[in-house]
Design an enzyme around this catalytic site. Structure first.
Site, short mmCIF file in Angstrom:
data_model
loop_
_atom_site.label_atom_id
_atom_site.label_comp_id
_atom_site.label_asym_id
_atom_site.label_seq_id
_atom_site.Cartn_x
_atom_site.Cartn_y
_atom_site.Cartn_z
N GLY A 8 0.87 -1.18 0.00
CA GLY A 8 0.00 0.00 0.00
C GLY A 8 0.90 1.23 0.00
O GLY A 8 1.60 1.48 0.99
N ARG A 81 -13.03 4.06 5.12
CA ARG A 81 -14.50 4.11 5.03
C ARG A 81 -14.95 5.46 4.48
O ARG A 81 -14.51 6.50 4.95
CB ARG A 81 -15.09 3.87 6.42
N ARG A 87 -20.14 -0.39 7.70
CA ARG A 87 -18.97 -1.06 8.29
C ARG A 87 -18.78 -2.44 7.67
O ARG A 87 -17.66 -2.90 7.49
CB ARG A 87 -19.18 -1.21 9.81
N ASP A 147 -2.68 5.08 19.41
CA ASP A 147 -3.70 5.56 20.36
C ASP A 147 -3.04 6.08 21.64
O ASP A 147 -3.48 7.08 22.20
CB ASP A 147 -4.70 4.44 20.67
N ARG A 150 -1.56 9.45 20.96
CA ARG A 150 -2.61 10.48 20.96
C ARG A 150 -2.96 10.87 22.40
O ARG A 150 -3.06 12.05 22.72
CB ARG A 150 -3.84 9.95 20.22
N HIS A 174 -8.93 -1.22 18.43
CA HIS A 174 -8.71 0.10 17.82
C HIS A 174 -10.05 0.62 17.33
O HIS A 174 -10.41 0.49 16.18
CB HIS A 174 -7.72 -0.07 16.66
#
Ligand code: APR
Length: 311
Positions: A8, A81, A87, A147, A150, A174
């Protein structure tokens, strides 16, 4: 030089490649389905090498043969998304992509360690493990480092103290049900409760849980600088056998009372991947939140299995 394949070449993948090279950590093979994209980004990054002063080779390709002999494979391939997308649709699309990527990469790098980044993270990591058939210690997901970073950022902002002295871990899945473990959060060893009220800490917890969406709402696409940096911290821990204690999505086989699920837990990362999962004492509220998060991931694993059978 070690070799890391990044599947990717989008925002997260390219950022991982760039940080790996900037930190002189490994050669990089950047691969994507889109023709020209990984080649162009790789060439651009190579042209930054004389200025940065690193010796890493970055190759862009659409051919899995070029991934041969990778020490680590990072999977960022997938879609984010979009508005109007359920979802389930996201789960189905990314599951197909991640399964395909895992099958193709493992053929060329049977001894690699895998770090999955594609969302829904815990479920995609489980799928990577199932597909590659590697020992669970060699397959993990990146979410907890991000996370936690953050949470640490928000604590730094609120206390006005350097983030370098802030330590905090976020465990669990997550998603909305992640578990910032406030009882272990400190500023250089001093409990967070010495600096902030319970209400303020709860506010920071909520902001952390919505950390991803806050960025999407601002720039209409998902984050990549901090996610990219988080992956590179894990890669470095493995390549340098650092034995770092980091929260990663790992396979729970009875750990924390959880079974047959990938979920964020504190673990020791080194050259063999996940060397051990560290069992920390949590308060009842945190334990309950972790169990709830695991139940939600399990539901999604079941759903993914059904959707994949239907493909
Ligand atoms: N094989 C290889 N690459 C693929 C495939 C595939 N089968 N399918 C899609 N890709 C590539 C796309 O062409 C694109 O370049 O994956 C890349 C994804 O990049 P972006 O769309 O920029 O998404 P990014 O922001 O990098 O996020 C990637 O990480 O954090 C998660 O939720 C995020 O699941 C998403 C993933």
């Amino acid at each position: 030089m070690s070799k890391v394949t990044v599947v990717g070449a989008g925002f997260v993948g390219a950022t991982v490649a760039q940080y790996l090279a900037d930190n002189n950590l490994s050669d990089v093979c950047l691969i994507d389905v889109v023709e020209g994209l990984p080649q162009g980004k790789a060439l651009d990054m190579m042209q930054a090498a004389p200025i940065t002063g690193h010796d890493c080779k970055i190759v862009g390709t659409n051919d899995y043969a070029d991934t041969k002999g990778s020490d680590i494979v990072v999977i960022t391939a997938g879609i984010a998304r979009k508005p109007g997308m359920s979802r389930d649709d996201l789960l189905k699309t990314n599951a197909k992509i991640v399964k395909d990527v895992a099958e193709k990469t493992i053929k060329h790098s049977p001894d690699a360690i895998y770090i999955c980044v594609t969302n829904p993270l815990d479920v995609m990591t489980y799928l990577t493990w199932k597909t590659t058939k590697l020992p669970a210690s060699r397959v993990m997901g990146m979410a907890g480092v991000l996370d936690s970073a953050r949470f640490q950022t928000f604590i730094g902002m609120e206390t006005g103290m350097s983030v370098q002295d802030v330590r905090a871990m976020v465990l669990g899945g997550h998603g909305d049900l992640m578990v910032p473990v406030t009882s272990y959060a400190t500023v250089n060893g001093v409990p967070l409760s010495e600096f902030l009220s319970a209400e303020k800490i709860e506010e920071l917890v909520k902001r952390t849980q919505n950390g991803g969406i806050e960025i999407v709402n601002l720039m209409k696409s998902s984050a990549f600088y901090a996610p990219g940096r988080s992956v590179v911290q894990m890669v470095e821990a493995i390549l340098k056998d650092q034995n770092r204690l980091l929260p990663c999505a790992v396979y729970a086989d009875g750990d924390y009372g959880l079974k047959d699920v990938y979920i964020g837990l504190p673990c020791v990362l080194g050259k063999d991947g996940v060397k051990k999962i560290v069992d920390i004492k949590m308060n009842d509220q945190e334990k309950e939140a972790l169990a709830k998060s695991a139940a939600s991931i399990k539901e999604n694993i079941d759903l993914m299995n059904k959707l994949l059978v239907a493909v």
